[in-house]
Design a protein around this motif. Structure first.
Motif, short mmCIF file in Angstrom:
data_model
loop_
_atom_site.label_atom_id
_atom_site.label_comp_id
_atom_site.label_asym_id
_atom_site.label_seq_id
_atom_site.Cartn_x
_atom_site.Cartn_y
_atom_site.Cartn_z
N GLU A 1 -9.99 5.03 3.41
CA GLU A 1 -11.24 4.33 3.63
C GLU A 1 -11.32 3.10 2.73
O GLU A 1 -10.78 3.08 1.63
N LYS A 2 -12.01 2.06 3.20
CA LYS A 2 -12.02 0.78 2.50
C LYS A 2 -12.49 0.90 1.05
O LYS A 2 -11.97 0.23 0.16
N GLU A 3 -13.47 1.78 0.82
CA GLU A 3 -13.97 1.93 -0.55
C GLU A 3 -12.95 2.60 -1.48
O GLU A 3 -13.13 2.61 -2.69
N ASP A 4 -11.86 3.15 -0.90
CA ASP A 4 -10.83 3.81 -1.70
C ASP A 4 -9.60 2.95 -1.93
O ASP A 4 -8.65 3.38 -2.61
N LEU A 5 -9.57 1.75 -1.36
CA LEU A 5 -8.37 0.91 -1.45
C LEU A 5 -8.00 0.61 -2.90
O LEU A 5 -6.84 0.77 -3.31
#
Length: 276
Positions: A225-229
Motif C-alpha cells: 500500500e502507498k502509505e507503506d512504501l
C-alpha cells in the motif's frame, strides 16, 4: 447502516431465501465469508461451504477458512483441485482463470447435487464487474450464482456489513490466487508458486498487511500500500537478502503501490471486458 445499504442487505437475504439451499464456494476472504454468514442465518442447515485446496492458495488461508466456517456454524468440506495438471492453465494464457473455474465449478456442481443443494454460489461482488475476469464466463456457463452481485453489493458495502456483524474478515486484506502473480504466458509451476508464497509470507512477517510479489523471471516486483512504501525501503537490505535466497536476482518496489489486477495493465482491458 445507511438506508441504501440496508436495502441491499434485505435484498441479499431475500435472494438467498428464494434459493432455498446453497453450496458456497468459500475461501475465507471478505466476500465469501459474509455470504456464508448470511446464508447460514437465512437458510440454517441448508448451506454447505466448500473450500478449494491447491498450491495456488497458501495452506494458512485454508486452515483459517476452516476455523471461521466452524465459528459461523456452517458445514464445511475441503476439495483438492487439480488445475496444475491442466496445461491450458499452467501455460498461463490471458484466459487462464477460465480453466481453473471451469474445473472448480464442475466439481462443486457434483457435490451440490449429491448434497441435494439447489444452487452453487460464489462471493463475486459488483466491483468485480469492472475487472477482467475470464472465470466469470465459466461461472455463467455452469449456472453458478453470485448473490452479493445480484444484491448490488460493492466491496465497501461488504466490509461495512461485515464490520457490523463483527466478522473478523471485515478489514482483511484482499486475496487472490498466487497464479495472479505471473505475467501472462509465463509458465506456472509448483516450485515458483512456493517461492512467491514464501516471499509474501516474509513481507507479512515484517507487518506489511496488503502485499503482492509479482514474478518476472529473476526479478521480483513488490507491491504494498502507498502509505507503506517508505517503510518498506527502510527494510530494503534484509528484504533483498531474503529474496535473493529465494532465487531472485533483482528486487524492485512498484512506486504505484498495491492494486488489484496489475498484471492486466498491459492488456486492452476495455474490449476484453465487453466481449466476456
Amino acid at each position: 447502516m445507511s438506508k441504501n445499504l440496508d436495502g441491499k442487505f434485505r435484498r441479499l437475504k431475500s435472494i438467498l431465501k428464494n434459493m432455498d439451499s446453497v453450496l458456497v464456494a468459500y475461501s475465507g476472504g471478505v466476500d465469501s465469508t459474509l455470504l456464508l454468514k448470511v446464508a447460514r442465518e437465512v437458510l440454517k442447515d441448508k448451506v454447505l461451504a466448500v473450500i478449494a485446496s491447491s498450491p495456488t492458495y497458501p495452506d494458512r488461508e485454508i486452515e483459517e477458512a476452516k476455523k471461521l466456517a466452524d465459528k459461523i456454524g456452517a458445514k464445511c468440506k475441503v476439495v483438492k483441485t487439480v488445475e496444475l495438471s491442466d496445461r491450458r492453465f499452467t501455460r498461463n494464457p490471458v484466459n487462464r482463470c477460465y480453466y481453473c473455474k471451469e474445473e472448480l465449478f464442475s466439481r462443486l456442481k457434483i457435490i451440490a447435487k449429491k448434497s441435494r443443494l439447489k444452487y452453487v454460489c460464489d462471493g463475486s461482488n459488483v466491483d468485480d464487474l469492472r475487472d477482467f475476469r475470464p472465470g466469470s464466463i465459466a461461472k455463467k456457463k455452469a449456472g453458478v450464482r453470485s448473490p452479493l452481485q445480484e444484491a448490488r453489493l460493492t466491496k465497501s458495502d461488504i466490509r461495512n456489513l461485515s464490520c457490523g456483524m463483527k466478522l473478523p474478515t471485515w478489514n482483511k486484506p484482499s486475496l487472490a490466487c498466487l497464479a495472479s502473480r505471473f505475467p501472462y504466458k509465463t509458465r506456472i509451476t509448483p516450485l515458483l508458486l512456493k517461492r512467491i508464497n514464501r516471499a509474501e509470507e516474509y513481507l507479512r512477517k515484517l507487518n506489511f498487511r496488503q502485499v503482492r510479489v509479482r514474478h518476472h523471471g529473476n526479478l521480483a516486483r513488490i507491491e504494498v500500500e502507498k502509505e507503506d512504501l517508505s517503510r518498506l525501503l527502510t527494510s530494503a537490505k534484509k528484504i533483498l537478502k531474503e529474496f535473493r535466497g529465494l532465487g531472485y536476482t533483482y528486487v524492485t518496489l512498484d512506486l504505484k503501490g498495491y492494486r488489484t489486477g496489475s498484471m492486466n495493465e498491459p492488456l486492452k482491458i476495455g474490449p476484453l471486458i465487453r466481449n466476456r
